[in-house]
Structures are given as C-alpha cells and as structure tokens.
Design a protein around this motif. Structure first.
Motif, PDB file in Angstrom:
ATOM      1  N   LEU A 272       0.710  -1.166   0.045  1.00  0.00           N
ATOM      2  CA  LEU A 272      -0.079  -0.075   0.085  1.00  0.00           C
ATOM      3  C   LEU A 272       0.789   1.143   0.007  1.00  0.00           C
ATOM      4  O   LEU A 272       0.717   2.361  -0.734  1.00  0.00           O
ATOM      5  CB  LEU A 272      -0.910  -0.109   1.354  1.00  0.00           C
ATOM      6  CG  LEU A 272      -1.823   1.216   1.461  1.00  0.00           C
ATOM      7  CD1 LEU A 272      -2.733   1.407   0.183  1.00  0.00           C
ATOM      8  CD2 LEU A 272      -2.676   1.152   2.674  1.00  0.00           C
TER       9      LEU A 272
ATOM     10  N   ILE B  58       0.964   4.512  -3.077  1.00  0.00           N
ATOM     11  CA  ILE B  58       0.459   5.869  -2.639  1.00  0.00           C
ATOM     12  C   ILE B  58       2.054   6.634  -2.644  1.00  0.00           C
ATOM     13  O   ILE B  58       1.583   7.809  -3.265  1.00  0.00           O
ATOM     14  CB  ILE B  58       0.179   6.007  -1.115  1.00  0.00           C
ATOM     15  CG1 ILE B  58      -1.100   4.965  -0.705  1.00  0.00           C
ATOM     16  CG2 ILE B  58       0.198   7.330  -0.613  1.00  0.00           C
ATOM     17  CD1 ILE B  58      -1.615   5.074   0.682  1.00  0.00           C
TER      18      ILE B  58
ATOM     19  N   ILE C 202      -5.919  -4.106  -3.300  1.00  0.00           N
ATOM     20  CA  ILE C 202      -5.021  -3.346  -4.121  1.00  0.00           C
ATOM     21  C   ILE C 202      -4.769  -3.872  -5.222  1.00  0.00           C
ATOM     22  O   ILE C 202      -4.429  -5.060  -5.293  1.00  0.00           O
ATOM     23  CB  ILE C 202      -3.608  -3.016  -3.322  1.00  0.00           C
ATOM     24  CG1 ILE C 202      -4.281  -2.201  -1.797  1.00  0.00           C
ATOM     25  CG2 ILE C 202      -2.832  -2.220  -3.826  1.00  0.00           C
ATOM     26  CD1 ILE C 202      -2.892  -2.073  -0.965  1.00  0.00           C
TER      27      ILE C 202
ATOM     28  N   VAL D  35      -4.966   0.811  -9.329  1.00  0.00           N
ATOM     29  CA  VAL D  35      -4.200   1.527  -8.525  1.00  0.00           C
ATOM     30  C   VAL D  35      -4.437   3.073  -8.549  1.00  0.00           C
ATOM     31  O   VAL D  35      -3.988   3.644  -7.667  1.00  0.00           O
ATOM     32  CB  VAL D  35      -2.539   0.952  -8.709  1.00  0.00           C
ATOM     33  CG1 VAL D  35      -2.282  -0.359  -8.547  1.00  0.00           C
ATOM     34  CG2 VAL D  35      -2.101   1.645  -9.877  1.00  0.00           C
TER      35      VAL D  35
ATOM     36  N   TYR E 256      -5.432   4.951  -5.639  1.00  0.00           N
ATOM     37  CA  TYR E 256      -4.685   5.195  -4.189  1.00  0.00           C
ATOM     38  C   TYR E 256      -3.807   6.621  -4.381  1.00  0.00           C
ATOM     39  O   TYR E 256      -3.222   6.727  -3.487  1.00  0.00           O
ATOM     40  CB  TYR E 256      -4.002   3.784  -4.166  1.00  0.00           C
ATOM     41  CG  TYR E 256      -4.943   2.700  -3.914  1.00  0.00           C
ATOM     42  CD1 TYR E 256      -5.494   2.475  -2.504  1.00  0.00           C
ATOM     43  CD2 TYR E 256      -5.172   1.869  -4.778  1.00  0.00           C
ATOM     44  CE1 TYR E 256      -6.302   1.445  -2.456  1.00  0.00           C
ATOM     45  CE2 TYR E 256      -5.961   0.646  -4.675  1.00  0.00           C
ATOM     46  CZ  TYR E 256      -6.427   0.451  -3.180  1.00  0.00           C
ATOM     47  OH  TYR E 256      -7.489  -0.352  -2.903  1.00  0.00           O
TER      48      TYR E 256
ATOM     49  N   PHE F  29      -4.175   9.067  -1.884  1.00  0.00           N
ATOM     50  CA  PHE F  29      -3.680   9.251  -0.640  1.00  0.00           C
ATOM     51  C   PHE F  29      -2.463  10.182  -0.745  1.00  0.00           C
ATOM     52  O   PHE F  29      -1.811  10.416   0.325  1.00  0.00           O
ATOM     53  CB  PHE F  29      -3.298   7.935  -0.057  1.00  0.00           C
ATOM     54  CG  PHE F  29      -4.522   7.400   0.360  1.00  0.00           C
ATOM     55  CD1 PHE F  29      -5.513   7.657   1.488  1.00  0.00           C
ATOM     56  CD2 PHE F  29      -5.203   6.270  -0.485  1.00  0.00           C
ATOM     57  CE1 PHE F  29      -6.560   7.083   1.982  1.00  0.00           C
ATOM     58  CE2 PHE F  29      -6.522   5.709   0.063  1.00  0.00           C
ATOM     59  CZ  PHE F  29      -6.968   6.033   1.261  1.00  0.00           C
TER      60      PHE F  29
ATOM     61  N   GLY G 178      -5.806   5.234   4.717  1.00  0.00           N
ATOM     62  CA  GLY G 178      -4.579   4.761   3.717  1.00  0.00           C
ATOM     63  C   GLY G 178      -3.495   4.210   4.352  1.00  0.00           C
ATOM     64  O   GLY G 178      -2.411   4.040   3.746  1.00  0.00           O
TER      65      GLY G 178
ATOM     66  N   TYR H  49      -9.728  -0.118   5.963  1.00  0.00           N
ATOM     67  CA  TYR H  49     -11.014   0.664   5.769  1.00  0.00           C
ATOM     68  C   TYR H  49     -12.180   0.260   6.473  1.00  0.00           C
ATOM     69  O   TYR H  49     -12.301  -1.050   7.049  1.00  0.00           O
ATOM     70  CB  TYR H  49     -11.092   0.617   4.262  1.00  0.00           C
ATOM     71  CG  TYR H  49     -11.384  -0.811   3.894  1.00  0.00           C
ATOM     72  CD1 TYR H  49     -12.533  -1.314   3.478  1.00  0.00           C
ATOM     73  CD2 TYR H  49     -10.149  -1.596   3.264  1.00  0.00           C
ATOM     74  CE1 TYR H  49     -12.963  -2.671   3.210  1.00  0.00           C
ATOM     75  CE2 TYR H  49     -10.482  -3.125   3.118  1.00  0.00           C
ATOM     76  CZ  TYR H  49     -11.695  -3.571   2.829  1.00  0.00           C
ATOM     77  OH  TYR H  49     -11.970  -4.716   2.422  1.00  0.00           O
TER      78      TYR H  49
END
Length: 668
Positions: A12, A16, A92, A135, A138, A141, A166, A170
């Motif tokens: 993740l 980001i 993701i 993706v 994301y 974020f 993020g 969630y």
C-alpha cells in the motif's frame, strides 16, 4: 475496521508514495475512474433494455470546500454496491475496469455473431474504458490524509460509504445518496514546508489540472465557478453613475471533451486548427503547416502536428526539450514524449492519442517503447512528406520555415553521421553564388554543366565575403556554381553528406543500359584537387613549383611551420595567394574547433598549403627579392600575404600589430 486484502502493508505504501512522481495527477486518475464508471453505465444501456438513461445527462462534477479542505469528484455512472466497494477498493491492484474491458471484448464478438445493428455495434465499440491496473484510486492518498467514497449502484436503493486513512484498513458503512453514481471526497493533508495542499481546494488550481490532464475526457467535467456581472443601474441614476458589480457562481463545463484531432479533417477549418495550436502551445503566431494523421492497424492512433511559424526563444538552450504530447484515450500521459520525433524534427509540436499503448502501472510512461518507435517512424515519414510538399508547392513559406529551422536539419545530418542523409538531403537549402538565391542540392545539379562531377561549396562567416573570395570567383568563371555556407554547422553537414545522388540524372553504360543515379561528390573549394584542372595545367604547375623550390622553401620557413608547403596554384586568376588545405579539416573548420570550450585543445591537425599565383606581379617581386638574397624582404612579404589570405577567408590573424607594422614599413 477491515484490513486491506494484501499480506504486506508495504505494498500500500508503494501504491501511494512510489508509483507516481507527480502528486497533482491524483485528479487525473480519479476523473478517469469516474469516466470509466459513466462508460460502464452507458455500455449497459446499449446492451440491456431495462437500463434507460439519457447520454446527455451523463457527467462528472468536481467540487471543493476551502474551509473543510476537501476535494470531491462525483459521477452519475454505474456506481458500486457494498461487495463491489469491498472488492474494488479493499483489494489493492484489483481492476474492475480491466475485467469490464475483457468482458466487453467478448461481448462485442458475440454481438457481431448476433448481427446487431451497425449503429449500436459502433456505439459499443466506441466505449473506451481507461483504467487497467486498479491502482489509480490510491493516488488520492498522495494529497489526502483520509478518503471517503460514497456509492450507489444503478438499480439499487442502498448507498454505501467506504472510508480509509490509507494506512491499515478501511470501513464500509451504510450511507445516503440520492441517485446512482459515486462521490470520492479527499480530506487534504496539512501543508508543510515543501507541499502546499490548499492549492487543490481552489477553483483555479482544480480548473488548471482538469484542462491540463483531463481536457479531452469524453464526458462533461463540471465545476461551480465564480463569475462577475454588472448590477443594473437604478432608474434615477445620473450620467455620472459608476457601474457596480456582483459575484455569483454557476455550474460550468471545464473540459473540451471532443479533441480536435479526433474530428474529421474535412470538418475542421484551418482557423480552428490555428486557434487550438496557439492556445495549447502558447504561441502568438499561426503554425506554418498543420499535419493530421489517423492510423489503423497493429497500433491505432491519431496525431495532430504543427510546424511552428518561428523558432521558440529557448530552442538552442540546454533546457529545451523536444517531443509531442502523448495521450491515451484522451487522458494526458506525457507533456513531451521525446521518442515520437527525431532530434532533427525537434521543432515539431502536437499531440498523439492512442488507446492501444501499453502503459506502465502509473500511466506516466510506457512499458513497450517499441510502440513509440513504430509510431515515431510513421510520424517521421509524414513530417518529411509534408515538408517536401511545402518546398514544392509554397517555396516562399518553405524558405521562411528554413530560415528558422534549417540549422536543425543540417545539424541532424551531421550529428547522425550521415545516417539521416536520405531523410534530410532534399530538404536542405544553400545560397547559390551563381543564381543568387537559396537552392536545393537537386536544383544545383540540374543547373550544372553536363560534365559536372561535383557540387562545390565555400564555408565562412558571411555570404558577401564568400562571394568575393578568389577561389569562389575562379570556380564561377569555369561555369560551375558554388554554394555559399555561412553557418558554422554547414561544413560539418557537407562532410557528413559526402555526395549527392540525383534520381533525375542517370548514367548509361557502353551498351546503353541505365545505371545507378549519377553521384556528385561534394567538395570544399578550399580543399584539395577540385577536378577542374587539366592534366597539362597540373604538369605546368608542378614544373613551376620545382623551378621555384628555393623561393618556396624560404617562404615556408618564414612562416615558421604555419603552412605545410608553398606551391604554384592552378586555380587563381587575380589574387596573389590563397590558403587551401590537404585532408578533411579546412581552415574554417579548424577555427570552429578553436572556439569550442577548451580552446581547441582537441582540434584535428590542419595541413595548410599556400598556393601562389605565378601570373600576379607580387610573384615577380618575391622572386627578385629571393634572387637578390634579401631574406628579410621575402619573410616580410610572405607574412603579409599569409595574413591577407586569412583576412580574405574571414579568419583572424595571429598578430594584427605586426601585420600593421609590416604594411607601414613597406609604405615608407
């Protein structure tokens, strides 16, 4: 809180913080996702009679709250239910759009078998889903500390909210939304020393990003924008009443939607092309040429290119960057994609748009540069063809273009070591000493005598000075033209060309069979044998050189190694001496090397020959001085003649004071 469906939190963080290099593209990614959602609903309406929508109502809305520091991207597309939110946003790199594209392709094949109406089949084919990797969401974020997504699936009465910071996971909870579609709300991060996130919660900041990255998304992107209007004057207002204004907001469409390059060329006026060029490429002058191209096949793409009317102010600076704007399905991928144009066409401006490009996960670059190379090769041929047409059909316009960009074409021949010769040689122009105008190499050979075997040129710093050079006037007197080259790249370009073959002039063998196109060597008039001297003239010059060997040795010694040798010339008529060179490096080229950083430390050796005119009165004066044993006079005369020859070439002399004193001494 639900955990993201990946085993590593680092993935993740990679999504980001590492995939994208530019934070501002978050808006591009979220608008693209919204466009996909609208496209999916439109596609369903074409294939499901139960789905009734008006395409004109489909839109994307961008809004902001300056006080709450939020940015919201809304659409009235297909929406998501609770499970879809969990699958699409909780996993993701899961791409619902990718799955949709695959099913769309299969559905299109099935529809073809079923014999769908042509119009409906074309509408289905026109649906173009942008997302591939799952993706892009994301990227929110990068600018947001928290993201909240509220979505209601088409045909459902329930809405659901997905919310995350993020970091770890969630939440999904019930929510309210009046109709189908999705709202993505970003809660901006706090400003810090390096980043000012408040710019994204402003009308100007968002409008600029929409126009830059998403201007050609096919659906309207709307925003509440602030406007001013004049307040009506009261009935009793006098002549001196000053108008008053009030501000109000209005929902405006920000994007252009249909790119001009997607429209049929027959439906676009040149004025529209000109306006697009000046607006998008920030120029004040109309383009010199507009080039439109639509290609289908392994790669389908549209290209709209422009030849500028003038060179940009920074074209010759190290910061200048070539390239065309690259779009994928109307979404900007790169401002300037360098691979699309070669260096010698670096002045070209324009756009290329293709849905077939294999983008990498960030959509900022491509996975397969072979695709770009294939497009680039096609564009290069098209540019060359258009420039040749301009040269043939509008000579005045082409010469204006060449004045701005001819140096780039000549440098392209040189820097490619002649590899670009076939592409560029017929686009080059040089000033003709005989015709007193700019001509092509083809025009030179067409005007040359039938026995001509070479193209002659002279290089220097001034057309006027070159035209008066003794060696140039000698060649002209023999009936041959001389190309006068006054740019420092010219001689290097001629060296890289080496020769020119005319398709319009062919040779035949003894049996009358057509051979290859006639080859013309390209020769510097200041170089070695030009091929204009008869064997008898050469023999006479050699005998005269031998007869005056003692004088010429004295002259060479007087110059202290500045010249390789002194000989009798076969090419002079009026001038007493001329300086020529043996080998590839001319006097002018050596001077250019000396002007480079480092003072010419790596300058190739230049072998200078002083050629003496035996018919000039100065020659008899030199002979008498040598016969009288006056070595000082021979040395002084030789030095003056050497410096004079340099000045005639437009080159600096080593010691102007010494030259001046020598002249003054003789005048006494």
């Amino acid at each position: 809180m639900r955990k993201f469906k990946t085993e590593s939190k680092k993935l993740l963080d990679l999504m980001i913080n590492s995939i994208y290099t530019n934070k501002e593209i978050f808006l591009r990614e979220l608008i693209s996702n919204a466009s996909d959602a609208v496209d999916k609903l439109y596609f369903r309406s074409l294939t499901d009679d139960k789905v009734q929508i008006n395409r004109a109502d489909l839109a994307i809305t961008v809004s902001y709250d300056k006080d709450a520091r939020t940015v919201t991207i809304s659409d009235n597309g297909i929406g998501m239910d609770k499970d879809e939110l969990d699958k699409n946003l909780g996993t993701i790199a899961h791409s619902d759009s990718f799955e949709f594209k695959a099913s769309q392709a299969k559905g299109a094949a099935d529809d073809a078998d079923e014999g769908l109406a042509d119009e409906t089949a074309q509408d289905i084919a026109d649906v173009d889903i942008i997302g591939q990797f799952g993706v892009g969401f994301y990227s929110a974020f990068m600018v947001g500390s928290k993201v909240r997504v509220v979505s209601r699936s088409y045909g459902s009465d329930e809405a659901w909210a997905w919310e995350s910071n993020g970091v770890d996971g969630y939440d999904i909870k019930e929510a309210e939304r009046d109709t189908h579609g999705t709202d993505v709300t970003i809660y901006l991060k706090d400003n810090d020393g390096d980043e000012y996130y408040d710019t994204y919660a402003s009308e100007s900041g968002l409008k600029n990003l929409i126009k830059r990255y998403s201007n050609y998304v096919r659906y309207p992107i709307k925003m509440e924008v602030e406007k001013r209007r004049e307040v009506p004057a009261p009935d009793d207002a006098g002549d001196d009443h000053q108008p008053e204004f009030e501000t109000y907001t209005e929902l405006d469409t920000i994007n252009s939607m249909i790119p001009i390059w997607k429209r049929k060329k027959s439906e676009v006026t040149q004025e529209e092309y000109n306006e697009f060029y000046k607006t998008d490429f920030h120029d004040f002058e109309d383009p010199a040429r507009t080039i439109s191209l639509h290609a289908e096949g392994t790669l389908t793409y549209d290209a709209l290119m422009f030849v500028p009317g003038h060179a940009p102010y920074d074209m010759w600076s190290k910061d200048y960057k070539k390239g065309l704007a690259l779009y994928s399905s109307g979404v900007l991928i790169m401002d300037k994609c360098e691979e699309l144009v070669p260096d010698y066409f670096n002045f070209m401006r324009g756009v290329v748009d293709s849905a077939d490009l294999t983008l990498n996960i960030s959509r900022e670059t491509l996975q397969h540069n072979s695709q770009l190379r294939a497009i680039g090769r096609r564009l290069e041929k098209k540019i060359k063809s258009e420039l040749e047409s301009m040269l043939a059909d509008d000579r005045e316009a082409y010469e204006k273009f060449y004045k701005e960009f001819g140096r780039t074409l000549k440098y392209g021949v040189y820097s490619s070591y002649g590899m670009a010769k076939s592409t560029l040689e017929n686009l080059l122009l040089f000033y003709s000493a005989k015709q007193k105008k700019m001509i092509t190499l083809e025009e030179y050979v067409q005007d040359a005598p039938a026995e001509a075997e070479a193209i002659y040129f002279a290089a220097g710093d001034s057309i006027d000075r070159l035209a008066q050079m003794p060696i140039v006037t000698t060649v002209l007197a023999k009936g041959y033209d001389v190309l006068l080259c006054d740019e420092n790249v010219d001689e290097f370009c001629m060296m890289a060309l080496q020769s020119y073959a005319s398709d319009k002039i062919v040779t035949f063998d003894d049996e009358g069979n057509q051979e290859e196109p006639k080859q013309f060597a390209i020769k510097n008039v200041g170089g070695e044998d030009l091929g204009l001297t008869t064997e008898e003239e050469k023999k006479e010059a050699e005998e005269a050189t031998e007869a005056n060997a003692a004088l010429f040795d004295a002259m060479r010694d007087a110059l202290g190694g500045k010249v390789e040798k002194v000989v009798v010339s076969t090419r002079l008529t009026d001038a007493p001496v001329v300086l020529t060179t043996e080998g590839a490096v001319s006097l002018q080229m050596a001077q250019i090397f000396k002007q480079q950083p480092g003072g010419g430390e790596e300058t190739p050796d230049v072998h200078i020959v002083m050629e003496v005119n035996p018919k000039h009165p100065v020659f008899e004066t030199l002979k008498k001085a040598n016969d009288d044993g006056d070595a000082e006079k021979v040395s002084k005369y030789t030095g003056i003649l050497y410096d004079q020859a340099l000045l005639v070439e437009g080159l600096p002399i080593d010691n102007p004071l010494e030259f001046s004193q020598a002249i003054a001494s003789l005048m006494k």
